[in-house]
Design an enzyme around this catalytic site. Structure first.
Site, PDB file in Angstrom:
ATOM      1  N   SER A 131     -17.299  10.310   2.316  1.00 40.41           N
ATOM      2  CA  SER A 131     -17.473  11.361   2.901  1.00 40.41           C
ATOM      3  C   SER A 131     -17.156  12.384   3.553  1.00 40.41           C
ATOM      4  O   SER A 131     -18.551  13.015   3.963  1.00 40.41           O
ATOM      5  CB  SER A 131     -16.142  11.829   1.914  1.00 40.41           C
ATOM      6  OG  SER A 131     -15.999  13.375   2.524  1.00 40.41           O
ATOM      7  N   ARG A 141     -15.111  13.324  14.351  1.00 42.32           N
ATOM      8  CA  ARG A 141     -15.775  12.021  14.673  1.00 42.32           C
ATOM      9  C   ARG A 141     -16.408  11.691  15.488  1.00 42.32           C
ATOM     10  O   ARG A 141     -17.285  10.765  14.851  1.00 42.32           O
ATOM     11  CB  ARG A 141     -14.462  11.278  13.560  1.00 42.32           C
ATOM     12  CG  ARG A 141     -14.171  11.477  12.187  1.00 42.32           C
ATOM     13  CD  ARG A 141     -12.575  10.630  11.937  1.00 42.32           C
ATOM     14  NE  ARG A 141     -13.118  11.595   9.985  1.00 42.32           N
ATOM     15  CZ  ARG A 141     -12.004  10.643   9.775  1.00 42.32           C
ATOM     16  NH1 ARG A 141     -10.839   9.464  10.183  1.00 42.32           N
ATOM     17  NH2 ARG A 141     -11.681  11.302   8.169  1.00 42.32           N
ATOM     18  N   HIS A 184     -13.410   2.094  11.225  1.00 47.05           N
ATOM     19  CA  HIS A 184     -13.006   3.128   9.977  1.00 47.05           C
ATOM     20  C   HIS A 184     -11.563   2.783   9.728  1.00 47.05           C
ATOM     21  O   HIS A 184     -10.228   2.446   8.586  1.00 47.05           O
ATOM     22  CB  HIS A 184     -13.448   4.481  10.056  1.00 47.05           C
ATOM     23  CG  HIS A 184     -12.578   4.995   8.415  1.00 47.05           C
ATOM     24  ND1 HIS A 184     -12.784   4.568   7.489  1.00 47.05           N
ATOM     25  CD2 HIS A 184     -12.053   6.349   8.065  1.00 47.05           C
ATOM     26  CE1 HIS A 184     -11.998   5.441   6.951  1.00 47.05           C
ATOM     27  NE2 HIS A 184     -11.372   6.549   7.434  1.00 47.05           N
ATOM     28  N   GLY A 226       0.935  -1.035   0.156  1.00 49.29           N
ATOM     29  CA  GLY A 226       0.277  -0.350   0.090  1.00 49.29           C
ATOM     30  C   GLY A 226       0.955   1.734  -0.271  1.00 49.29           C
ATOM     31  O   GLY A 226       2.314   1.138  -0.259  1.00 49.29           O
TER      32      GLY A 226
END
Lengths: 261, 250, 644
Positions: free
Chosen positions: C284, C337, C408, C42
């Site tokens: 988003s 968040r 997440h 990644g």
């Protein structure tokens, strides 16, 4: 169980799935039945149900490639009812939902077909040819460090946007699968266009296109005959303009580069 | 291999040849069509035969003719080479294939269309070109010293255009040509990289018009003679007097 | 073992430069004599592999994907932060450092975070040079936006696909080195164990997932860039294949695992629609700029809504509870968040959730659509709205979106020192795989920054320091440790195949995910955590006696791969619970219900818990040992977050 639509009725489906144990053994289509498929499921979740059923029955689950399941990694690659990624436009298999099908439907699921994409097992194919094409020149040769400031070379917004549009290719291979000629030109053109448009890519413009096209041919992909299936089936909307640009880049490079080989 | 052969045998190189020869052949079609319009002149073939005489004897035209032979040759050869390569690239076929949902039929069947045109071309060349060039045609004869030594290709054409299967072959071939051009014209520009948001729609529609006009123009000739004229090429109805006069000279 | 973070001496701003000077260099002629293994391709892995190869090391890069470009970095949407201050709005390296430390609720290391902020500017330059098509202004200069509640515009982006474009940049750099022969790429190869020789990392054991072949690979150093472990919850925004196996194998070989309970829950995800759900899709965060979050005011009304007796349009303005605006008048729908997530959960727990499952809240765009028109909204959010409609079949221009929080990102990971070296000499961890930079909560647009910072600009320096002190003698796989590790992997594969039980790996995974989400998710308490611990232990036992894997180990066997990963999650899950139980405070993504302010906000305990919890493996089924790295804050003042 449906989320948005409490009235959505579960479906029963017949699946004709390509089964092939490995690269060297011939495969065949096998029929399966799946029951109580919610229209809210994604296509891959429907296959998950099939695989859980198979596993419980002691049979080998169907192998298929997938990962992000949000349409960006490019792993999923099913040829569904004669179309790359199935019937919905601009959609990868993982984002295709069962509400696009009806109760009682028969769905045929095959792997991408191209000599350059040999089947690994069942629906999983080997797309490393794409990696080798990128390795042949799909990059700008800069080492880490020692690069100019990001704002040193302005890039007009229009150019940046066009480069971005080309750069959104997810290398799923739907273009090759859908093309009558199994041509990889849409994939190659997306990368060539992106780097040819940006000023950063100009230094290697000619060698890049020469080498990438040579590798593309070496891998055994077909030649483009401007049919347009690729762009029509591309889940991220890569346009045929890129292929024209690839042609132009190639012709100019061949005519003017100093490469005699 | 030199860089030239490498370039021209690459996938894009072969396409380039297809494109260049194809577009060149398009110009030939225009010339051929315009010339053949002489057929419609009701002069008993005088103008047409004069035109064909010119085409058969003018050194410039004869030179360009070789270009045409090469154009056709390469176009056909590359078509076969590409088709073979592209068939091999697929390998194992699909059990289900719904290409009609993502592309035009003409675009996918250029090979079939081209093959029909090729068959037509062979018959056409044998029947008219071969006979005109290597003998087998009668002279026009008659009183006019300007015309009488010309080969009477007009008459060969007219008589052919009264054979029903010949007319059928012609019309079928022109329909194929129309479809071939429907895709081929714009495809030629695309291959050359001449694709621009501003001009591509123009090229596309110009291609469609070109395809229809050229194929309809060529198809009109056999149909006209078959449906509306007698075996001398006279209009069956209301034929102007001078046509009778010229025709009666035979 | 005493934890030595190896933070360089001196003022914060000079530490990295000084350190770069102090590290030992490898003679250029000797670099080709060193082999480095990089696991994962990644952002962190590809950038590290490419940069190390450019320096001259021989790199072997491994991925279980068919191509490096499939890594889940590709799915990051929002953008990447950098302290460029191109916008002249007061940004600086120190401000990015400060925001990151504060956003992480003061549980990250100052020196690491400062370095991250410093090199952030180089990342942008590097990516631009690679041909990453960042968004531009009309004048041709790079565009920025403010993201995740930041007070400055420092986020660089490529529409909603920044992760994709950055990964493809790193992938292209990697591909170039593959073409040069400096990187040998092993695709479809999954790392299943770490090999230690004389106390240092010397190689790995992989399984070729196509052929099932178990292979040994040796190197002078090993870099793990294998991402996060969010999939321990089964449902998360992670890709399906994301797993903890490589990191967990390293942990069992001696690498400490730090802060495993720090997981981030993202508030704006598309809710679960049924049992079959295989993953969750993130929408988003930018949607909260204009969308208003609400639920019905009464439980009764929510119930009727869920049953389909009334429609959402039937609920009058007065009967709607815009709970974020009500509770946090200053920040409203833009609270961080964790706060947004927790409040959504509270509403659903009260029975006021919407959707047929009752596990969702509305995110409503009616007002902005009315105010600016659908066209303007489409300009801004068109692709997100289209994605939502594709997945749910509902048109967000007409009906409010339904959203729910989902796992997440995992801030925890392998413990690393300032050099990104784990507690095993020669073993490094980069990107989400390590714990280093985000403390207890990660700020938006910082994950991409950290992955690339580690790979491009940190590891190339720090690994040289280690290699310079290692003899440039060729390494091979002859040492008995390799045979032993390989045999271990083989035995485990055979064991999984031999159980022939009744439950599939997915069934176990879902059961584990359920436990984790219920007891170790958005809100935790001691009782629930203790319950979770016994549940996980029971589940693990059942797994090893009842899991069902068919087929053989000598072929592409995706069930077998899955089973191996679930087995590791079953061990990690327990450690996460232990960590959550040991941390008697609330901070960032870790919310212990016992530790909250009277208003229900997280209550940190800096006196007792300003440390990194680094867990040390003690053997199968043994409680792990907690080691503490005390965190000292010399440059920022610890404050309580408030968004009222």
């Amino acid at each position: 169980m449906a989320g948005s639509n409490p009235n959505a009725k579960p479906m029963n489906l017949t699946l004709n799935v390509w089964r092939q144990p490995n690269r060297n053994t011939e495969g065949r289509i096998v029929e399966y039945k799946v029951k109580d498929i919610s229209p809210e499921m994604s296509f891959l979740e429907m296959l998950d149900v099939l695989n859980e059923d198979l596993l419980h029955a002691g049979e080998d689950p169907v192998a298929f490639d997938h990962d992000c399941r949000e349409g960006i990694c490019g792993s999923c690659d099913l040829f569904i009812n004669g179309r790359s990624h199935g019937p919905e436009k601009g959609t990868t298999t993982c984002q295709l939902h069962m509400r696009k099908f009806s109760d009682g439907d028969t769905i045929t699921i095959e792997p991408w077909r191209a000599n350059a994409f040999p089947v690994n097992k069942d629906l999983s194919v080997d797309r490393s040819a794409f990696d080798r094409i990128i390795q042949a020149g799909g990059y700008i040769s800069v080492n880490t460090g020692g690069v100019p400031d990001g704002n040193e070379i302005p890039v007009p917004k229009e150019i940046a946007d066009r480069a971005f549009e080309a750069a959104t290719c997810i290398a799923c291979g739907a273009c090759v699968a859908a093309c009558k000629n199994a041509s990889a030109m849409l994939f190659v053109s997306a990368k060539v266009s992106q780097l040819a448009l940006l000023p950063q890519g100009h230094a290697e413009r000619k060698t890049r296109v020469e080498n990438m096209v040579a590798q593309m041919d070496k891998e055994g992909f077909g030649a483009c005959t401007n049919i347009g299936s690729c762009a029509a089936e591309c889940p991220v909307g890569i346009s045929l303009e890129n292929i024209a640009m690839l042609n132009r880049e190639f012709i100019v490079a061949k005519a003017t580069s100093n490469n005699l080989a | 291999m030199s860089w030239i052969t490498k370039t021209l045998t690459s996938s894009i190189g072969r396409k380039l040849i297809m494109s260049l020869t194809g577009l060149f052949l398009c110009t030939f079609l225009v010339v051929h069509l315009v010339g053949n319009l002489q057929l419609f002149k009701h002069d008993g073939g005088a103008a047409f035969n004069a035109y064909s005489h010119f085409m058969g004897t003018n050194p410039v035209i004869r030179t360009i003719e070789w270009g045409l032979v090469l154009g056709f040759g390469f176009h056909i050869y590359e078509a076969f080479a590409l088709t073979r390569r592209n068939k091999a690239a697929r390998g194992h076929g699909y059990a289900q294939w719904k290409a009609e949902q993502n592309s035009e039929w003409t675009s996918r069947n250029m090979g079939i269309l081209g093959s029909i045109i090729l068959i037509f071309l062979i018959v056409h060349l044998y029947n008219f070109f071969w006979r005109a060039r290597f003998g087998g045609l009668e002279k026009m004869g008659g009183d006019n010293p300007e015309y009488r030594d010309y080969d009477n290709l007009y008459m060969a054409v007219v008589s052919s255009f009264h054979i029903w299967w010949y007319v059928l072959l012609y019309v079928a071939a022109q329909i194929s040509l129309g479809y071939h051009l429907w895709h081929g014209f714009r495809s030629g520009f695309q291959t050359l990289g001449l694709n621009h948001r501003k001009y591509m729609p123009l090229i596309k529609y110009a291609g469609y018009v070109f395809a229809v006009v050229v194929s309809a123009g060529f198809a009109a000739m056999p149909l006209y003679f078959f449906l509306f004229t007698n075996d001398l090429g006279e209009l069956a109805l209301n034929a102007p007097t001078f046509v009778h006069t010229v025709a009666s000279a035979f | 073992m005493l934890l030595d973070s190896k933070i360089p001496e001196g003022p914060l701003a000079e530490k990295w430069d000084k350190h770069k000077f102090n590290v030992k260099l490898v003679n250029p002629a000797n670099k080709r004599k060193y082999d480095v293994i990089v696991v994962g391709t990644g952002l962190a892995g590809s950038s590290a592999a490419a940069s190390l190869a450019e320096l001259g090391y021989n790199v072997k890069a491994f991925t279980y994907h068919d191509s490096p470009r499939r890594a889940h970095s590709i799915a990051a949407q929002g953008g990447i932060n950098a302290a460029k201050n191109y916008q002249n709005d007061g940004d600086s390296v120190f401000r990015l450092f400060y925001d990151t430390i504060k956003g992480g609720d003061y549980r990250a290391r100052e020196a690491n975070v400062y370095r991250l902020a410093q090199v952030s500017v180089n990342i942008i330059d590097q990516c631009v040079a690679q041909g990453v098509p960042f968004a531009r202004e009309y004048g041709g200069l790079l565009a920025n936006r403010s993201f995740g509640g930041a007070q400055v515009s420092r986020t660089f982006y490529a529409r909603g696909q920044t992760g994709q474009q950055l990964l493809l940049g790193a992938y292209s750099a990697l591909s170039r080195q593959v073409a040069y022969g400096k990187v040998k790429l092993y695709t479809r190869s999954e790392m299943l164990d770490l090999v230690m020789v004389d106390g240092v990392a010397r190689g790995i054991v992989t399984r070729n997932v196509l052929t099932g072949e178990i292979e040994n690979h040796a190197a002078h150093a090993v870099v793990l860039a294998t991402g996060g472990y969010g999939n321990v919850f089964y449902l998360s925004t992670n890709a399906k294949l994301c797993n903890v196996t490589a990191a967990w194998r390293a942990h069992k070989k001696g690498a400490y695992f730090a802060n495993p309970c720090f997981t981030q829950i993202h508030p704006t995800c598309i809710p679960v629609s049924g049992d079959y759900q295989s993953k969750l899709t993130l929408m988003s965060e930018s949607l909260r700029n204009d969308g208003r979050v609400w639920v019905p005011k009464t439980v009764e009304m929510a119930q009727r809504l869920r049953k389909g007796e009334i429609r959402v349009q039937d609920i009058q303005e007065d009967d709607r509870d815009y709970f974020l605006e009500r509770k946090y008048p200053a920040f409203g729908n833009l609270v961080p968040r964790d706060v947004a997530s927790r409040n959504a959960k509270m509403m659903c727990d009260e029975g006021r959730g919407v959707g047929s499952t009752g596990l969702a809240v509305y995110l409503d765009f009616a007002e902005i659509i009315q105010r600016t028109g659908a066209e303007a909204v489409s300009q801004k959010y068109g692709n997100l709205f289209a994605m939502y409609e594709k997945i749910t079949g509902e048109d967000p221009y007409k009906l409010p979106m339904r959203i729910y929080p989902a796992v997440h990102y995992t801030m925890g990971g392998l413990w690393v020192d300032y050099n990104l070296q784990t507690t095993i000499p020669g073993l490094y961890a980069t990107g989400e795989c390590n714990f280093s930079d985000h403390g207890a909560n990660r700020l938006g647009a910082s994950a991409l920054m950290q992955g690339l910072a580690d790979g491009y600009f940190v590891i190339p320096y720090t690994i040289g320091d280690y290699l310079a002190q290692t003899a440039p003698k060729p390494v091979d796989t002859q040492h008995p440790a390799f045979a032993e590790a390989k045999a271990g992997v083989q035995a485990r594969t055979e064991q999984l195949l031999a159980i022939k039980g009744t439950r599939t790996p997915d069934q176990f995974h879902k059961a584990l995910g359920h436990i984790m989400w219920e007891y170790c998710g958005m809100a935790r308490n001691a009782e629930g955590l203790r319950h979770a611990k016994t549940e996980i232990q029971r589940l693990r036992k059942e797994f090893w006696s009842d899991v069902r894997v068919v087929g053989t180990g000598e072929e592409l066997n995706q069930t077998l791969e899955k089973a191996g990963r679930v087995a590791d999650f079953l061990e990690l899950g327990e450690l996460m619970v232990d960590d959550a139980l040991a941390r008697n405070e609330s901070c960032g993504g870790h919310f212990r219900e016992e530790y909250q302010t009277p208003e229900g906000e997280a209550l940190r305990d800096d006196e007792n818990f300003a440390y990194v919890a680094a867990w040390e493996y003690q053997g199968d089924n043994q409680p792990e040992k907690l080691n503490k790295e005390e965190l000292t804050f010399e440059n920022v003042k610890l404050t309580q977050r408030s968004y009222k």
